[in-house]
Design a protein around this motif. Structure first.
Motif, mmCIF file in Angstrom:
data_model
loop_
_atom_site.group_PDB
_atom_site.id
_atom_site.type_symbol
_atom_site.label_atom_id
_atom_site.label_comp_id
_atom_site.label_asym_id
_atom_site.label_seq_id
_atom_site.Cartn_x
_atom_site.Cartn_y
_atom_site.Cartn_z
ATOM 1 N N GLU A 347 0.829 -1.205 0.000
ATOM 2 C CA GLU A 347 0.000 0.000 0.000
ATOM 3 C C GLU A 347 0.863 1.255 0.000
ATOM 4 O O GLU A 347 0.637 2.184 -0.784
ATOM 5 N N GLN A 348 1.859 1.300 0.868
ATOM 6 C CA GLN A 348 2.706 2.491 0.977
ATOM 7 C C GLN A 348 3.553 2.717 -0.261
ATOM 8 O O GLN A 348 3.853 3.863 -0.615
ATOM 9 N N GLN A 349 3.954 1.647 -0.930
ATOM 10 C CA GLN A 349 4.813 1.776 -2.098
ATOM 11 C C GLN A 349 4.052 2.126 -3.369
ATOM 12 O O GLN A 349 4.638 2.679 -4.298
ATOM 13 N N THR A 350 2.775 1.807 -3.443
ATOM 14 C CA THR A 350 2.038 1.968 -4.697
ATOM 15 C C THR A 350 1.008 3.084 -4.687
ATOM 16 O O THR A 350 0.626 3.566 -5.751
ATOM 17 N N VAL A 351 0.545 3.488 -3.515
ATOM 18 C CA VAL A 351 -0.491 4.520 -3.448
ATOM 19 C C VAL A 351 0.154 5.895 -3.446
ATOM 20 O O VAL A 351 1.135 6.140 -2.743
ATOM 21 N N GLU A 352 -0.393 6.803 -4.227
ATOM 22 C CA GLU A 352 0.114 8.167 -4.287
ATOM 23 C C GLU A 352 -0.053 8.863 -2.942
ATOM 24 O O GLU A 352 -1.039 8.628 -2.224
ATOM 25 N N VAL A 353 0.887 9.729 -2.617
ATOM 26 C CA VAL A 353 0.921 10.337 -1.293
ATOM 27 C C VAL A 353 -0.381 11.055 -0.959
ATOM 28 O O VAL A 353 -0.915 10.933 0.139
ATOM 29 N N GLY A 354 -0.929 11.781 -1.910
ATOM 30 C CA GLY A 354 -2.136 12.549 -1.657
ATOM 31 C C GLY A 354 -3.367 11.703 -1.452
ATOM 32 O O GLY A 354 -4.423 12.221 -1.072
ATOM 33 N N MET A 355 -3.270 10.401 -1.696
ATOM 34 C CA MET A 355 -4.408 9.498 -1.512
ATOM 35 C C MET A 355 -4.158 8.464 -0.413
ATOM 36 O O MET A 355 -5.045 7.680 -0.095
ATOM 37 N N LEU A 356 -2.978 8.473 0.181
ATOM 38 C CA LEU A 356 -2.602 7.411 1.098
ATOM 39 C C LEU A 356 -3.506 7.363 2.325
ATOM 40 O O LEU A 356 -3.881 6.286 2.802
ATOM 41 N N GLY A 357 -3.877 8.511 2.858
ATOM 42 C CA GLY A 357 -4.739 8.539 4.025
ATOM 43 C C GLY A 357 -6.107 7.948 3.742
ATOM 44 O O GLY A 357 -6.657 7.191 4.538
ATOM 45 N N ARG A 358 -6.667 8.297 2.566
ATOM 46 C CA ARG A 358 -7.993 7.787 2.235
ATOM 47 C C ARG A 358 -7.979 6.279 1.994
ATOM 48 O O ARG A 358 -8.896 5.561 2.409
ATOM 49 N N VAL A 359 -6.937 5.796 1.341
ATOM 50 C CA VAL A 359 -6.832 4.355 1.126
ATOM 51 C C VAL A 359 -6.672 3.630 2.454
ATOM 52 O O VAL A 359 -7.311 2.601 2.710
ATOM 53 N N ARG A 360 -5.807 4.160 3.327
ATOM 54 C CA ARG A 360 -5.618 3.524 4.643
ATOM 55 C C ARG A 360 -6.913 3.563 5.446
ATOM 56 O O ARG A 360 -7.286 2.599 6.123
ATOM 57 N N GLY A 361 -7.634 4.698 5.391
ATOM 58 C CA GLY A 361 -8.889 4.804 6.109
ATOM 59 C C GLY A 361 -9.924 3.819 5.600
ATOM 60 O O GLY A 361 -10.638 3.180 6.387
ATOM 61 N N ALA A 362 -10.021 3.682 4.270
ATOM 62 C CA ALA A 362 -10.957 2.720 3.696
ATOM 63 C C ALA A 362 -10.586 1.300 4.100
ATOM 64 O O ALA A 362 -11.455 0.469 4.400
ATOM 65 N N GLN A 363 -9.281 1.008 4.131
ATOM 66 C CA GLN A 363 -8.825 -0.328 4.514
ATOM 67 C C GLN A 363 -9.166 -0.626 5.971
ATOM 68 O O GLN A 363 -9.602 -1.734 6.310
ATOM 69 N N GLN A 364 -8.987 0.358 6.846
ATOM 70 C CA GLN A 364 -9.312 0.134 8.252
ATOM 71 C C GLN A 364 -10.815 -0.048 8.453
ATOM 72 O O GLN A 364 -11.248 -0.881 9.253
ATOM 73 N N SER A 365 -11.622 0.733 7.729
ATOM 74 C CA SER A 365 -13.074 0.563 7.829
ATOM 75 C C SER A 365 -13.488 -0.822 7.358
ATOM 76 O O SER A 365 -14.301 -1.505 7.998
ATOM 77 N N LEU A 366 -12.933 -1.248 6.226
ATOM 78 C CA LEU A 366 -13.261 -2.565 5.686
ATOM 79 C C LEU A 366 -12.817 -3.663 6.644
ATOM 80 O O LEU A 366 -13.556 -4.622 6.904
ATOM 81 N N GLY A 367 -11.606 -3.551 7.192
ATOM 82 C CA GLY A 367 -11.098 -4.570 8.094
ATOM 83 C C GLY A 367 -11.925 -4.682 9.361
ATOM 84 O O GLY A 367 -12.297 -5.788 9.786
ATOM 85 N N ASN A 368 -12.240 -3.550 9.975
ATOM 86 C CA ASN A 368 -13.037 -3.587 11.203
ATOM 87 C C ASN A 368 -14.456 -4.068 10.935
ATOM 88 O O ASN A 368 -15.030 -4.814 11.726
ATOM 89 N N GLY A 369 -15.024 -3.654 9.797
ATOM 90 C CA GLY A 369 -16.360 -4.114 9.447
ATOM 91 C C GLY A 369 -16.396 -5.607 9.186
ATOM 92 O O GLY A 369 -17.331 -6.302 9.600
ATOM 93 N N SER A 370 -15.371 -6.119 8.500
ATOM 94 C CA SER A 370 -15.310 -7.554 8.215
ATOM 95 C C SER A 370 -15.131 -8.359 9.499
ATOM 96 O O SER A 370 -15.726 -9.427 9.665
ATOM 97 N N PHE A 371 -14.293 -7.861 10.401
ATOM 98 C CA PHE A 371 -14.099 -8.539 11.686
ATOM 99 C C PHE A 371 -15.419 -8.608 12.453
ATOM 100 O O PHE A 371 -15.789 -9.656 13.001
#
Length: 414
Positions: A347-371
């Motif tokens: 994620e850190q190597q491929t996502v553009e800096v200006g979008m990294l927070g949103r991608v990480r936030g979406a990933q955390q929402s998805l992970g917590n929701g799936s759990f």
């Protein structure tokens, strides 16, 4: 610039967040003991505490990521740490007053702030570490978190038994003071860190976008982030893989007490062996990744992690005894640490800096929701389907996770 001066900011960030994680672990376990005792062993009260620790992370993840992409990470982290310290102090007051409802509301607020802090810290890391060190840096991060959650509950149990829940929560409050103070000393980025991939929108680590730029409002920023993910198949498959792994973890976390007592016919106290084995195995696996990170390609880290998790899930599902179950948990844990490290590094190597927070936030929402979904499935089906059947559902989720990784991130890296 010397080697020490280059890694010092990263070490300060990891150390500060590690202290905060120890405080989190103490707070969560101490509050669980307090709610259990104060409500007369109420199952709904414990369930409400679990939801208070999970649902806010699902709700605020993407929006928090958009906020992180538009403002200084250092400023957000210091202010969030100060706010969480105040929330914990109010939580101590709620405990002293014996107000469980107020305590649960404050736990939910603290969880939302903790989610924001995690997104900030994780997305700040690529600005403080050179690209070739990212895999090793994420491994150090993973080991630090596992150490915190291995020893935090034990410390909470001792504190709760000797001095009570309020002093235990004071340690959590102090950890946020340390987090904010240390974060204030960390530079926003290191000059020697190589340039990140070109961004589609103005790089927004240190400022708020001007009117009309993508991400200028929370809604526009969230929509832009979701479109960014949808347009990149490998990133979408990565997030799907992580979501399936979280779903399997939610199933296992909730069903184990039923499996140990009903399927294996053992005492429920023996369940304590599983988290201990999990923590030790993840620390060992994370240490191995630290040692091998510079020599092992990232796609092999992902592949090895997924294969070990699927193998361990199979052993857990078919386990005829507690010994085989513990061995399956160990093998799963040995794969979980490399998988988490690989997912974060990709994620850190491929996502553009200006979008990294949103991608990480979406990933955390998805992970917590799936759990949470995994836990809900167990609650709804365990009485009719039996615990072993649900462990085979968990196995299926792990196998599908492995296939998605091979089709997406592993393939693109190779």
């Amino acid at each position: 610039m010397s080697e020490r001066s280059r890694v010092a900011p990263f070490r300060r960030l990891v150390g500060a967040t590690g202290l905060s994680r120890i405080g989190d672990a103490i707070r969560i376990f101490a509050l669980t003991l307090w709610v259990y005792a104060h409500t007369g062993h109420s199952g709904p009260a414990i369930a409400a505490l679990t939801l208070a620790q999970a649902l806010p992370a699902v709700a605020v993840g993407v929006a928090a990521g958009a906020l992180v992409d538009r403002h200084s990470r250092r400023r957000i982290l210091t202010r969030a740490a100060g706010a969480e310290c105040m929330v914990t102090c109010l939580l101590i007051l709620a405990v002293v007053l014996g107000n469980v409802v107020l305590a649960l509301a404050l736990v939910a607020v603290g969880t939302a702030l903790d989610t924001l802090e995690t997104i900030v810290a994780r997305t700040w890391l690529p600005s403080l570490v050179e690209p070739e060190r990212l895999q090793s840096a994420n491994a150090q991060w993973e080991v630090t978190e596992q150490v915190a959650f291995l020893f935090g509950p034990a410390a909470a149990a001792v504190l709760y038994a000797t001095v009570g829940v309020a002093p235990a929560l004071l340690i959590d409050a102090a950890s946020f003071i340390a987090l904010g103070a240390i974060a204030a000393t960390i530079p926003l980025r290191l000059a020697r860190v190589a340039a990140r991939p070109p961004v589609a929108e103005p790089e927004a680590v240190d400022r708020v976008p001007r009117s009309g730029e993508s991400g200028g409002t929370s809604t526009a920023g969230v929509i832009a982030g979701l479109r960014y993910i949808a347009a990149r198949p490998a990133l979408g498959l990565l997030m799907g893989s992580a979501g399936l792994a979280a779903l399997a973890a939610g199933i296992n976390n909730t069903v184990m007490i039923f499996f140990v007592t009903e399927a294996l016919k053992r005492r429920p106290e023996l369940l304590a062996a599983l988290p201990t084995a999990n923590g030790i195995a993840q620390i060992a696996a994370g240490g191995a990744v630290i040692a091998l990170a510079r020599r092992q390609p990232l796609h092999l880290t992902l592949r090895a992690g997924a294969a070990l998790m699927a193998t361990g899930a199979l052993m857990i599902a078919v386990a005829p005894s507690l010994t085989i179950l513990v061995l399956g948990v160990v093998i799963t844990s040995l794969g979980n640490a490399p998988l988490n490290i690989g997912l974060m590094t990709f994620e850190q190597q491929t996502v553009e800096v200006g979008m990294l927070g949103r991608v990480r936030g979406a990933q955390q929402s998805l992970g917590n929701g799936s759990f949470a979904l995994g836990s809900i499935l167990v609650g709804a089906l365990v009485a009719t389907s039996g615990p072993r059947s649900l462990l085979f559902v968990s196995l299926g989720a792990n196998l599908l996770m492995w296939l998605l990784l091979e089709a997406g991130p592993v393939r693109s890296l190779r």
